[in-house]
Scaffold this motif. Structure first.
Motif, PDB file in Angstrom:
ATOM      1  N   SER A  40      37.888  10.381  38.591  1.00 39.10           N
ATOM      2  CA  SER A  40      37.332  11.633  38.957  1.00 39.10           C
ATOM      3  C   SER A  40      37.995  11.912  40.320  1.00 39.10           C
ATOM      4  O   SER A  40      38.578  10.915  41.027  1.00 39.10           O
ATOM      5  N   TYR A  58      36.196  14.354  43.982  1.00 40.84           N
ATOM      6  CA  TYR A  58      35.266  14.845  44.174  1.00 40.84           C
ATOM      7  C   TYR A  58      35.166  14.963  45.671  1.00 40.84           C
ATOM      8  O   TYR A  58      36.042  14.686  46.401  1.00 40.84           O
ATOM      9  N   ARG A  86      31.999  15.791  48.588  1.00 39.30           N
ATOM     10  CA  ARG A  86      30.727  15.382  48.892  1.00 39.30           C
ATOM     11  C   ARG A  86      30.394  15.593  50.312  1.00 39.30           C
ATOM     12  O   ARG A  86      31.250  15.090  51.136  1.00 39.30           O
ATOM     13  N   ARG A 141      27.485  17.480  46.106  1.00 43.05           N
ATOM     14  CA  ARG A 141      28.491  16.637  45.507  1.00 43.05           C
ATOM     15  C   ARG A 141      29.041  17.623  44.551  1.00 43.05           C
ATOM     16  O   ARG A 141      28.394  18.230  43.716  1.00 43.05           O
ATOM     17  N   TYR A 142      30.476  17.689  44.347  1.00 47.15           N
ATOM     18  CA  TYR A 142      31.177  18.584  43.201  1.00 47.15           C
ATOM     19  C   TYR A 142      32.231  17.427  42.641  1.00 47.15           C
ATOM     20  O   TYR A 142      32.987  17.223  43.247  1.00 47.15           O
ATOM     21  N   ILE A 143      32.311  17.403  41.288  1.00 47.83           N
ATOM     22  CA  ILE A 143      32.970  16.512  40.732  1.00 47.83           C
ATOM     23  C   ILE A 143      33.864  17.036  39.622  1.00 47.83           C
ATOM     24  O   ILE A 143      33.337  17.769  38.744  1.00 47.83           O
TER      25      ILE A 143
END
Length: 438
Positions: A175, A177, A179, A188-190
């Motif tokens: 991933s 990301y 955060r 947080r966005y992943i």
């Protein structure tokens, strides 16, 4: 049961051997210690008595009950603040290692990297961090990315790790990301690159009328998670989320999260056509962990999970399953994802789940009784509930560094008669855990 009681008494008798303060395995990289590298070690030993699901066999013999000893988790963490803004994190170890681990293969093939990531802090504080690598960081729930050394209950609600060992590596994905924490908000966005189902070590189910993960096509996975923190901020060193602060913080949070992956699953329609389904999960939750006036502490959680894997998806799972076979056939059991023998029950499926837990840390800081309830309704089980209950007691020898946990679980079983699914007997498991964490 007698064996478990004797072991519990023995462990309590030696608790003073582990009551001394342990210095962290932490190495300064500069004079002030703001740059450092640290190692931690964790071992969770389980001793367990289990009432088996109908038809269960162990090494070819019928087993109405089992007794087993295993390593639920054995882990090593290596992490550190290498410069003012760069952070490095590794985790290596194994899980679910008992006598039935890889019983048809090589039991020595077990440890692997759980996490390997690098992170850069863009802002002056924690407002924005970006990172990438192999990580458990998730968008759904705090229990999708749990700090397993600090959890209140003996084990986590595994259903919240929605694709565990299907299109991930024990809940970890490759991933990138972002955060951070801005005021009272934690986000947080992943963006994840999931593994193909064909690489999970098992033969994928054949294309059928019920949805399963597709063996054709590949799509990225998007995840997002947002927390509002009313009082103290949660720890932000690693992406993992603490289970209990044992009364050292005043935490009251509400949160929401989601996971989406296009065309992740497929099934065969009534006309024989192949239909693809997006995987879409979302959850809302609240978490409380705070000291009380009597010097005790309360730990509580409630969450609602809407899980959509496509038409009638259902997967059985048994944590560190103590059995390895069944006399049941496709005519009298639910076929598809996961074994139905041993301690398995429907853990993942298209439907709805409410999970709640509460624990009370006594003023002595030694004892914490707890209770959890998982209330699930999965489409494929024809309206029957899949409710699982746990009652337990933690004895803290030295906080989470050294503790004993005794857990009683009551779970459902099912009978299949033709096309009709009926509730079977409810079954029990009693587990003693000894955790050491340095």
């Amino acid at each position: 049961m007698k064996n478990l009681c004797l072991l519990l008494v023995s462990f309590i008798c030696i608790q003073q051997s582990f009551a001394q303060d342990n210095e962290a395995l932490k190495f300064k990289l500069n004079e002030s210690g703001s740059h450092y590298f640290q190692a931690t070690l964790l071992n969770q030993v389980w001793v367990r008595a289990n009432e088996s699901n109908p038809g269960t066999t162990v090494e070819g013999n019928l087993a109405s009950s089992t007794f087993d000893i295993g390593l639920r988790r054995t882990r090593m963490q290596l992490f550190g603040q290498i410069t003012d803004r760069t952070f490095l994190y590794f985790q290596f170890g194994q899980n679910n290692f008992n006598a039935q681990y890889n019983s048809t293969g090589n039991r020595k093939i077990a440890p692997f990297f759980h996490d390997a990531l690098g992170e850069y802090r863009i802002s002056s504080k924690n407002q924005l961090k970006v990172g990438g690598g192999l990580s458990i960081i998730s968008g759904l729930s705090r229990f999708s990315q749990p700090s397993i050394g600090t959890i209140t209950s003996m084990d986590v609600p595994v259903f919240a790790q929605t694709t565990v060992d299907q299109i991930d590596q024990f809940s970890r994905k490759l991933s990138i990301y972002a955060r951070g924490q801005i005021g009272k908000w934690d986000y947080r966005y992943i963006l994840s690159d999931p593994f193909p189902i064909s690489s999970n070590g098992q033969t994928p189910p054949a294309l059928s009328s019920v949805a399963n993960f597709s063996t054709k096509g590949h799509a990225v996975q998007q995840q997002a998670y947002l927390i509002y923190q009313f009082f103290d901020h949660e720890n932000h060193t690693t992406p993992y989320m603490t289970g209990s602060y044992l009364g050292t913080k005043k935490i009251v949070n509400i949160a929401a999260g989601a996971i989406y992956q296009a065309n992740a699953l497929w099934n065969k329609s009534a006309t024989g056509d192949t239909t693809y389904h997006a995987m879409m999960h979302w959850a809302v939750e609240s978490f409380v962990d705070m000291p009380l006036a009597n010097k005790g502490a309360i730990n509580a959680y409630v969450g609602y999970f809407n899980t959509n894997y496509g038409t009638n998806y259902l997967r059985y799972n048994g944590v560190m399953n103590p059995a390895n076979g069944s006399t049941l056939t496709a005519s009298n059991s639910m076929t598809g994802q996961g074994p139905t023998y041993g301690n398995s029950y429907p853990m993942f499926g298209t439907g709805h789940v409410i999970y709640s837990q509460v624990g009370y840390l006594l003023p002595s800081k030694r004892w914490m009784p707890y209770a959890t309830a998982t209330l699930a309704q999965y489409d494929r089980i024809q309206g029957l509930s899949t409710n699982t209950y746990n009652l337990g007691l933690n004895y803290y020898i030295q906080g989470n560094k050294s503790k004993l946990s005794l857990d009683f679980q009551n779970r459902p079983s099912y009978q299949v008669q033709g096309d009709v699914i009926k509730a079977g007997d409810r079954l029990n498991t009693l587990t003693l855990q000894f955790q050491l964490f340095i």
